[in-house]
Design a protein around this motif. Sequence first.
Motif, PDB file in Angstrom:
ATOM      1  N   ASP A  50       0.982  -1.411  -0.254  1.00  0.00           N
ATOM      2  CA  ASP A  50       0.182   0.184  -0.018  1.00  0.00           C
ATOM      3  C   ASP A  50       0.876   1.079   0.313  1.00  0.00           C
ATOM      4  N   ARG A 105       0.592   4.332  -2.808  1.00  0.00           N
ATOM      5  CA  ARG A 105       0.675   5.553  -2.959  1.00  0.00           C
ATOM      6  C   ARG A 105       1.340   6.614  -2.855  1.00  0.00           C
ATOM      7  N   GLU A 106       3.123   6.046  -2.456  1.00  0.00           N
ATOM      8  CA  GLU A 106       3.932   7.293  -3.120  1.00  0.00           C
ATOM      9  C   GLU A 106       4.231   7.262  -4.572  1.00  0.00           C
ATOM     10  N   LEU A 108       1.313   6.377  -6.808  1.00  0.00           N
ATOM     11  CA  LEU A 108       0.103   8.142  -7.071  1.00  0.00           C
ATOM     12  C   LEU A 108       0.192   8.997  -6.745  1.00  0.00           C
ATOM     13  N   ALA A 109       0.830   9.655  -5.857  1.00  0.00           N
ATOM     14  CA  ALA A 109       2.245  10.815  -5.573  1.00  0.00           C
ATOM     15  C   ALA A 109       2.506  11.466  -6.529  1.00  0.00           C
ATOM     16  N   GLY A 126       0.891  11.901  -9.417  1.00  0.00           N
ATOM     17  CA  GLY A 126      -0.132  13.185  -9.544  1.00  0.00           C
ATOM     18  C   GLY A 126      -1.640  12.209 -10.339  1.00  0.00           C
ATOM     19  N   LEU A 127      -2.115  10.861  -9.389  1.00  0.00           N
ATOM     20  CA  LEU A 127      -3.091  10.633  -9.376  1.00  0.00           C
ATOM     21  C   LEU A 127      -3.546   9.961  -8.461  1.00  0.00           C
ATOM     22  N   SER A 128      -5.021   9.725  -8.039  1.00  0.00           N
ATOM     23  CA  SER A 128      -5.852   9.510  -6.926  1.00  0.00           C
ATOM     24  C   SER A 128      -5.962   7.469  -6.944  1.00  0.00           C
ATOM     25  N   ASP A 129      -6.475   7.314  -7.877  1.00  0.00           N
ATOM     26  CA  ASP A 129      -6.735   5.809  -8.210  1.00  0.00           C
ATOM     27  C   ASP A 129      -5.770   4.962  -8.098  1.00  0.00           C
ATOM     28  N   ARG A 130      -5.919   3.631  -7.841  1.00  0.00           N
ATOM     29  CA  ARG A 130      -4.580   3.034  -8.348  1.00  0.00           C
ATOM     30  C   ARG A 130      -4.885   2.365  -9.858  1.00  0.00           C
ATOM     31  N   GLU A 189      -6.333   3.679 -12.425  1.00  0.00           N
ATOM     32  CA  GLU A 189      -6.156   4.766 -13.336  1.00  0.00           C
ATOM     33  C   GLU A 189      -4.134   4.628 -13.342  1.00  0.00           C
ATOM     34  N   ALA A 190      -3.816   4.593 -12.526  1.00  0.00           N
ATOM     35  CA  ALA A 190      -2.382   4.896 -12.501  1.00  0.00           C
ATOM     36  C   ALA A 190      -1.748   3.086 -12.976  1.00  0.00           C
TER      37      ALA A 190
END
Length: 120
Positions: A41, A45-46, A48-49, A52-56, A58-59
């Motif tokens: 996780d 999270r890193e 995603l940061a 610049g996204l918020s959905d795993r 989509e990333a």
Amino acid sequence: MDPTAFNRLTARQQQCLRLVAAPATSKQIARELGISSHTVDQHIREALATLGLSDRMEAARRFIAHERGTAGDATGAPQVPPPFTPPLASRRSPLPAPPRHRWRRLMPPLPRHGRHLPKA
């Protein structure tokens, strides 16, 4: 999104995103990579940061599209890659586990509370 953002991902973050695209849960990814699900996780999270996204998901989709060189068509819309299913190694054996404490059945019972000692 910055196209060079994918180059800033670590190898472990890339592995996690590939397995997210599989799709696999954090527990399955952790079992596959031999790390804890909390660590998985954290890697996601890193990533995603960094992206610049918020959905795993989509990333993961964008990362797979970037790897395949299909980041977008002439209209600029991202292309969705076909489902990707890497092999998830099963840690469980197909055979039943041997019974625990088999040695207890093979050994005679041990004396308790010093009753086996000769009286003085």
